[in-house]
Write an enzyme that holds these catalytic residues in place. Structure first.
Site, short mmCIF file in Angstrom:
data_model
loop_
_atom_site.label_atom_id
_atom_site.label_comp_id
_atom_site.label_asym_id
_atom_site.label_seq_id
_atom_site.Cartn_x
_atom_site.Cartn_y
_atom_site.Cartn_z
N HIS A 6 0.84 -1.19 0.00
CA HIS A 6 0.00 0.00 0.00
C HIS A 6 0.88 1.24 0.00
O HIS A 6 1.66 1.46 0.92
CB HIS A 6 -0.92 0.00 1.22
N SER A 7 0.75 2.05 -1.04
CA SER A 7 1.52 3.30 -1.11
C SER A 7 0.83 4.36 -0.27
O SER A 7 -0.39 4.56 -0.35
CB SER A 7 1.62 3.78 -2.56
N ASP A 37 3.41 6.08 -13.60
CA ASP A 37 3.62 5.55 -12.25
C ASP A 37 5.11 5.60 -11.95
O ASP A 37 5.91 4.93 -12.61
CB ASP A 37 3.10 4.11 -12.17
N ARG A 39 6.56 4.80 -9.05
CA ARG A 39 6.94 4.00 -7.88
C ARG A 39 8.01 2.96 -8.22
O ARG A 39 8.07 2.45 -9.34
CB ARG A 39 5.71 3.31 -7.30
#
Length: 368
Positions: free
Chosen positions: A216-217, A291, A293
């Site tokens: 979970h970011s 994205d 991440r």
């Protein structure tokens, strides 16, 4: 690595750093903050260029195959023009003089933009070659510790963090409302900028098969304040309930706000979304990809917890691929939904339609 960490802090403070490519030295500075074209020109002895990402240039209607490009700046360029080049969504066309001379970025300029992104700033940098006339002065400032020099290749690789160097710092038992037997384990990245938490629910080490797991970011607005613009807070709480009901597991709470662009840039993107853009296009206007991440840190956390086989709670195919690439066996996937509302429907639709998230089932009932 040590110099890169120091460079990130200098950049966040608005200071220039020297990026050495072995063939040239560049003086680079973040555009965000108090950057001055004239002061950088005086210090370097050459005229600065503006380094922008491919995503930002594409948002301006300029096709580019390289990851970044350099835009030479005319002698008299205003702060308003710089802002329009790097951030603005204005429809007013830029003057041809501002857009002339665009060329693909070299390793030094790419390293400069990587440093900005790692520092969670707008990914735009001022870059000026250190001239022969300024070399002695720059050398003296380096010797005095007034400036810092980093290797361009090291700077370019800084976005990957430091795989395998994550430090397990502290832990404590933290009973949760939906999972009374929970333990928080904190990990810190080497540059000190980011800390991540593994929430160990129950005793997953006793499980014989795959460990239920959620990546979970962090989302300050959704997780803490219950923002209606996303479903993050609801997903977080549902993940805890689901993991508890599955007999225990691990929730990795990753410090990757706004899909990795940081809180400041996420708020900028929200403002752009209020103007009509979806979440993907808003990030692109700011110079970011779909994205940003990096999941190597999650692999390191799982390795530290002796977990190599998981049942992943996610709707994001990129997370599954990243874990498998890192050597973690993803045995199965379980969907994890929040509620679809009038406030978050456009956000969730963009994730499904443009980022490939598995959200068809939950969107069908809300008029996709």
């Amino acid at each position: 690595m040590y110099h890169i960490e120091r460079a990130i802090f200098d950049i966040r403070r608005g200071l220039p750093v020297v990026v050495n490519t072995s063939e040239q030295r560049l003086l680079v500075q973040a555009l965000e903050g108090s950057a001055s074209v004239d002061s950088l020109a005086a210090l370097s002895g050459s005229r600065p260029a503006l380094v922008l990402t491919r995503h930002r240039l594409e948002a301006m209607g300029m096709a580019l195959t390289a990851d970044a490009a350099c835009l030479p700046l005319p002698k008299h360029v205003s702060e308003a023009d710089l802002h329009r080049l790097a951030l603005s969504q204005e429809s007013t066309p830029l003057t041809p003089a501002l857009l002339s001379g665009l060329k693909p970025a070299g390793v030094g300029e790419r390293g400069a933009v990587a440093l900005m992104r790692r520092a969670l700033l707008v990914p735009a940098a001022l870059s000026a070659e250190v001239s022969a006339s300024a070399a002695a002065r720059i050398d003296q400032q380096l010797a005095n510790g007034e400036l810092l020099e980093v290797n361009a290749r090291d700077a370019e690789k800084c976005l990957a963090g430091a795989p395998g160097m994550l430090k397990r710092v502290s832990e404590a038992r933290i009973p949760l409302e939906d999972a009374a037997e929970s333990r928080f384990v904190l990990f810190r990245e080497p540059d000190g900028l980011r800390e991540h938490v593994a929430v160990v629910i129950g005793q997953p080490e006793r499980l014989s098969g795959a460990v239920p797991m959620r990546m979970h970011s962090a989302c300050l607005t959704g997780d803490l304040f219950g923002s209606l613009r996303c479903d993050c807070g609801e997903q977080l709480r549902n993940a805890v309930v689901d993991i508890q009901s599955m007999g225990g597991g691990v929730l990795l709470y990753l410090a990757q706000e706004g899909r990795g662009i940081g809180l400041a840039n996420k708020l900028r993107a929200y403002t752009l979304q209020d103007g009509g853009l979806d979440t993907v296009d808003a990030d692109q206007v700011l110079g970011f990809g779909d994205d940003e991440r990096q999941y190597a840190v999650a692999v390191d956390m799982l390795n530290a917890l002796d977990i190599n086989k998981v049942q992943l709670l996610t709707n994001n195919p990129l997370k599954m691929a990243a874990l498998r690439e890192g050597g973690i066996e993803v045995v199965s996937r379980q969907a994890l939904y929040g509620s679809v509302t009038d406030h978050n429907h456009r956000y969730l639709s963009a994730k499904a339609n443009r980022a490939g998230h598995f959200l068809d089932d939950v969107l069908e009932g809300h008029g996709r």
